[in-house]
Design an enzyme around this catalytic site. Structure first.
Site, mmCIF file in Angstrom:
data_model
loop_
_atom_site.group_PDB
_atom_site.id
_atom_site.type_symbol
_atom_site.label_atom_id
_atom_site.label_comp_id
_atom_site.label_asym_id
_atom_site.label_seq_id
_atom_site.Cartn_x
_atom_site.Cartn_y
_atom_site.Cartn_z
ATOM 1 N N TYR A 20 0.909 -1.330 -0.098
ATOM 2 C CA TYR A 20 -0.034 -0.027 -0.171
ATOM 3 C C TYR A 20 0.999 1.175 0.126
ATOM 4 O O TYR A 20 0.532 2.264 -0.414
ATOM 5 C CB TYR A 20 -0.827 0.054 1.025
ATOM 6 C CG TYR A 20 -2.021 -1.189 1.213
ATOM 7 C CD1 TYR A 20 -1.997 -1.968 0.168
ATOM 8 C CD2 TYR A 20 -2.524 -1.294 2.656
ATOM 9 C CE1 TYR A 20 -3.009 -3.150 0.392
ATOM 10 C CE2 TYR A 20 -3.518 -2.509 2.803
ATOM 11 C CZ TYR A 20 -3.698 -3.382 1.722
ATOM 12 O OH TYR A 20 -4.414 -4.236 1.871
ATOM 13 N N LYS A 28 1.364 -6.898 5.498
ATOM 14 C CA LYS A 28 1.540 -8.285 4.649
ATOM 15 C C LYS A 28 2.941 -8.195 3.798
ATOM 16 O O LYS A 28 3.348 -7.180 3.562
ATOM 17 C CB LYS A 28 0.432 -8.231 3.505
ATOM 18 C CG LYS A 28 -0.704 -8.017 4.102
ATOM 19 C CD LYS A 28 -1.999 -7.999 3.240
ATOM 20 C CE LYS A 28 -3.557 -7.484 3.889
ATOM 21 N NZ LYS A 28 -3.376 -6.270 4.609
ATOM 22 N N HIS A 54 0.628 -11.858 1.052
ATOM 23 C CA HIS A 54 -0.129 -10.788 0.376
ATOM 24 C C HIS A 54 -0.861 -11.790 -0.874
ATOM 25 O O HIS A 54 -2.176 -11.887 -0.979
ATOM 26 C CB HIS A 54 0.229 -9.752 -0.103
ATOM 27 C CG HIS A 54 -0.664 -8.401 -0.215
ATOM 28 N ND1 HIS A 54 -0.342 -7.111 0.083
ATOM 29 C CD2 HIS A 54 -2.280 -8.545 -0.640
ATOM 30 C CE1 HIS A 54 -1.402 -6.541 -0.142
ATOM 31 N NE2 HIS A 54 -2.313 -7.325 -0.438
#
Length: 321
Positions: free
Chosen positions: A50, A78, A109
């Site tokens: 992210y 993750k 992930h």
């Protein structure tokens, strides 16, 4: 009364509702995390992919400085695909960005590897999204997701108190369980009344793996909020359509991730209501009227249980795609 938490196969408690940070606008993540924690959230979901763990860390620090105790907060992050052979390195980077000594749960992930030495012809983020000269993702087609799991199993518990997986289909999870010494604590999947993934949910629960649902409203923009079934239940119970969609997962025994950067919505998302079997039957009508709809289609060229949108290639350990 709807449960407020569930017990993992590690013995640890995980909250029924968590705060998600995927696709949160840059510059707004830290404040949103701080607001969430001060509003009563005790589960924060993040990921290296992210590219906002530093902001999540700022939000965590602000909350801790205000008196919230680290041991009362369950933090998830993750492992990203470019680090599938460098698991502890990726975890260390996440811990540094988050400003933490440990995470409560560390997830794989995706069951895919990407070139750790990849580049991008456009000069973009090759660390996370390496591209081939033709613009396709630079995938390691000989990647073995079981080998990545072995590296996850070797992580010090002082850095990751529990480990799990993300986006594992029935096929991938079945394969992993044949080789795993440590059963994943969690399988985080896209999940909603329009994508119940019952076969994955059932297999996970059969093996003591807790389901954590993301994209509970369907996707960006919340397409399921306009569903007649959802609006009808919301009206009957005197709550918002969003509350119904979040409560759906808790009623199924799953943790759900709610995401917002708006303070009023952040607080509203904690209001879970009881849904009984008849209510769940109403929501089940969504997939009886139309085929299941998946909104998250990564351009990996691998079939993770949705062959209609994927190219299909063979992987190791008898997992075909």
């Amino acid at each position: 009364m709807a449960p407020s938490s569930f017990k993992l196969n590690t013995g640890a408690e995980i909250l029924a509702v968590g705060f998600g940070t995927w696709q949160a606008p840059p510059g707004q993540v830290a404040k949103a995390v701080e607001i969430a924690l001060k509003s009563g959230y005790k589960l924060i979901d993040a990921a290296y992919c992210y590219a906002n763990e530093d902001e999540v860390g700022q939000g965590l620090k602000a909350a801790f400085d205000s008196g919230i105790k680290r041991e009362d907060i369950f933090v998830v992050t993750k492992l990203w695909n470019t680090y599938s052979t460098r698991v502890e390195l990726c975890l260390d980077k996440s811990l540094k960005a988050l400003g933490l000594d440990y995470v409560d749960l560390y997830l794989v992930h995706w069951a895919v590897g990407m070139n750790p030495n990849g580049t991008r012809p456009d000069g973009g983020d090759a660390d996370r999204f390496p591209l081939l000269p033709n613009g396709e993702r630079d995938i390691l087609w000989d990647h073995d997701h079981v080998e990545t799991w072995k590296l996850m199993e070797a992580l010090p518990q002082t850095k990751a108190r529990a480990i799990g997986v993300c986006n594992y289909s029935e096929t991938y999870l079945t394969n992993l369980l044949k080789h795993a010494k440590i059963v994943p604590a969690v399988n985080q999947i896209e999940n909603s009344p329009l994508l119940p993934q019952q076969e994955v949910v059932d297999l996970s629960k059969k093996n003591g793996i807790h389901i954590m649902a993301y994209s509970p409203l369907g996707s960006t923009g919340g397409p399921l909020l306009e569903s007649e079934q959802v609006k009808s239940l919301a009206s009957a119970k005197g709550v918002s359509p969003g509350a119904i969609l979040l409560s759906y997962h808790v009623a199924r025994g799953s943790t759900v991730l709610a995401k917002s950067v708006t303070e009023s919505r952040i607080k509203e998302n904690l209001k879970i209501v009881d849904l009984d079997s008849k209510d769940l039957d109403v929501l089940a009508q969504l997939t009886k009227e139309k085929a299941p709809v998946r909104y998250v289609y990564p351009p990996f060229g691998i079939n993770f249980g949705f062959p209609d949108k994927q190219e299909g290639k063979a992987l190791k350990n008898g997992v075909s795609a």
